[in-house]
Design a protein around this motif. Structure first.
Motif, PDB file in Angstrom:
ATOM      1  N   LEU A   1       0.842  -1.196   0.000  1.00  0.00           N
ATOM      2  CA  LEU A   1       0.000   0.000   0.000  1.00  0.00           C
ATOM      3  C   LEU A   1       0.877   1.245   0.000  1.00  0.00           C
ATOM      4  O   LEU A   1       1.691   1.444   0.909  1.00  0.00           O
TER       5      LEU A   1
ATOM      6  N   LEU B   1      -5.555   4.937   8.228  1.00  0.00           N
ATOM      7  CA  LEU B   1      -5.394   3.990   7.117  1.00  0.00           C
ATOM      8  C   LEU B   1      -4.115   3.181   7.300  1.00  0.00           C
ATOM      9  O   LEU B   1      -4.087   1.967   7.043  1.00  0.00           O
ATOM     10  N   THR B   2      -3.070   3.840   7.787  1.00  0.00           N
ATOM     11  CA  THR B   2      -1.817   3.134   8.074  1.00  0.00           C
ATOM     12  C   THR B   2      -2.018   2.097   9.170  1.00  0.00           C
ATOM     13  O   THR B   2      -1.504   0.978   9.090  1.00  0.00           O
TER      14      THR B   2
ATOM     15  N   ALA C   1      -3.977  -0.909   7.748  1.00  0.00           N
ATOM     16  CA  ALA C   1      -3.121  -1.678   6.845  1.00  0.00           C
ATOM     17  C   ALA C   1      -2.082  -2.475   7.619  1.00  0.00           C
ATOM     18  O   ALA C   1      -1.744  -3.605   7.254  1.00  0.00           O
TER      19      ALA C   1
ATOM     20  N   TRP D   1      -0.054  -5.517   5.691  1.00  0.00           N
ATOM     21  CA  TRP D   1       0.367  -4.965   4.402  1.00  0.00           C
ATOM     22  C   TRP D   1       1.701  -4.245   4.527  1.00  0.00           C
ATOM     23  O   TRP D   1       2.088  -3.775   5.602  1.00  0.00           O
TER      24      TRP D   1
ATOM     25  N   ALA E   1      -9.573   0.540   2.820  1.00  0.00           N
ATOM     26  CA  ALA E   1      -8.885  -0.741   2.959  1.00  0.00           C
ATOM     27  C   ALA E   1      -9.764  -1.889   2.468  1.00  0.00           C
ATOM     28  O   ALA E   1      -9.277  -2.833   1.821  1.00  0.00           O
ATOM     29  N   SER E   2     -11.061  -1.809   2.742  1.00  0.00           N
ATOM     30  CA  SER E   2     -11.988  -2.852   2.299  1.00  0.00           C
ATOM     31  C   SER E   2     -12.059  -2.905   0.777  1.00  0.00           C
ATOM     32  O   SER E   2     -12.101  -3.985   0.176  1.00  0.00           O
TER      33      SER E   2
ATOM     34  N   LYS F   1      -8.836  -4.479  -0.656  1.00  0.00           N
ATOM     35  CA  LYS F   1      -8.853  -5.932  -0.477  1.00  0.00           C
ATOM     36  C   LYS F   1      -9.803  -6.592  -1.471  1.00  0.00           C
ATOM     37  O   LYS F   1      -9.479  -7.622  -2.079  1.00  0.00           O
TER      38      LYS F   1
END
Length: 378
Positions: A206, A218-219, A222, A227, A347-348, A351
């Motif tokens: 990412l 978000l980090t 992940a 990730w 993130a969803s 994926k």
């Protein structure tokens, strides 16, 4: 892949403390089960568990078996049969209605032990094949265990040179790498051996372009998913390790210099969230030159339309395939409000896209949740 990374880290810690360990791998599932073939768990001699082979029902019994394996230093194949409605006979409440075969291997000092093969897979960051061999019909026969690893151009085979199945096993592993699908193979070689030939995808990479406050959650998400995370921003005071301790790398760069700092493959997702229109349009021009499976752009649809119009107005042709890989507004429609929920939405979607799924509610899925990803050649 995250489970593999966690197991390797746990092994290194246990090894440093002088603890003996064993690796339990689900190698074959007949019917339904909570975890599928390829699920793993590391067990230390003092009972610490990393990873999972079930929903928590088998771990206790597997721990007892693993201690025996560690003491005897011999692999052991264990089978749990829950096809009987009264699965209380096993002492576990599985309710899965399947037969689960688990191979437990001691981790020895041999350089080519299963953990070191897993380390090769992590280090190479490419599509790999890992082979685990066992005998269901003759449990007293030697259990070869994790015996082959194919990563890129590197092939490691730990089975004996004179093993009658060796050449066929190598050929099947190479075929699985080409076909990108795991297989279950049976070899009639004196002893009837079954091989779980596992196709393993590299970790998702990412790349978050933008080091603002909304990039922080978000980090975090992940990182929980395991990730590989890269933070990029043109502002050195924002792109700082103190703000993003979970990122694998942090880069300060202008748009024209971004690509030279990142490694791109078909498991790479890029999300633009700088809130700087000029920075993002300049970077979008750069990344449109390469093939990416996912480019997410934070902001309203009008912003994306304006960016694309300006790029095309400058004489750049954007193909339909490139457009199909651009996601703006970024994220799944889950009613997200606030940075944390938006991060979950993004993130969803990443994926779902990289798994070739639609991201709708499983309630409306007509087929089983987990359609078999394994080809059976028995």
């Amino acid at each position: 892949m995250k489970e593999i990374i966690d197991i390797v880290a746990a092994y290194d810690e246990a090894h440093a403390l002088g603890k003996k360990t064993a690796l339990a791998t689900v190698v074959l599932v007949e019917g339904s089960a909570y975890r599928r073939a390829g699920a793993r768990m590391l067990i230390t001699e003092d009972g610490l568990l990393t990873g999972a082979i079930s929903g928590g029902c088998l771990e206790g019994d597997a721990l007892r078996k693993a201690r025996l394996v560690i003491m005897q230093q011999q692999p052991l194949l264990v089978t749990y049969d829950t096809t009987d409605d009264d699965d209380a006979k096993l002492g576990v409440g599985l309710g899965c209605n399947g037969i689960i075969h688990i191979l437990i291997e001691p981790i020895t000092g041999d350089f080519n032990n299963p953990i070191n093969l897993l380390k090769d897979i992590i280090a190479n960051r490419c599509y790999s094949v890992l082979v685990t061999m066992f005998s269901v019909k003759d449990r007293k026969a030697p259990q070869p265990g994790t015996c082959l690893c194919l990563t890129g151009d590197k092939l490691t085979v730990t089975s004996p040179e004179n093993a009658p199945y060796r050449s066929a096993l190598i050929a099947n592993a190479e075929q699985v790498l080409r076909q990108q699908r795991s297989e279950i193979q049976v070899y009639e070689a004196g002893v009837n051996y079954t091989a779980f030939i596992e196709y393993i995808k590299p970790v998702i990479s990412l790349v978050i372009v933008g080091a603002g406050n909304d990039a922080v959650p978000l980090t975090r998400i992940a990182s929980v998913l395991g990730w590989d995370i890269t933070i990029i921003d043109g502002r050195a005071n924002y792109a700082a390790s103190q703000r993003f301790p979970l990122a694998n790398r942090i880069i300060t760069a202008k748009p024209a210099g971004v690509l030279q700092h990142i490694e791109i493959n078909d498991r790479t997702a890029v999300v633009l969230m700088t809130h700087n229109y000029n920075y993002e349009i300049a970077l979008l021009k750069e990344i449109l030159q390469i093939q990416l499976p996912y480019i997410g752009i934070l902001g309203p649809k009008k912003k994306l339309e304006r960016m694309l119009a300006e790029i095309e107005g400058a004489g750049v042709v954007i193909s339909e395939e490139q457009l199909s890989n651009i996601y703006g507004p970024v994220g799944l429609d889950i009613g997200a409000e606030g940075a944390e929920e938006i991060a979950l939405s993004v993130a969803s979607e990443i994926k779902a896209v990289l798994s070739s799924r639609q991201g709708y509610s499983l309630k409306y899925k007509p087929a089983p949740i987990h359609t078999s990803h394994i080809k059976y050649l028995i």
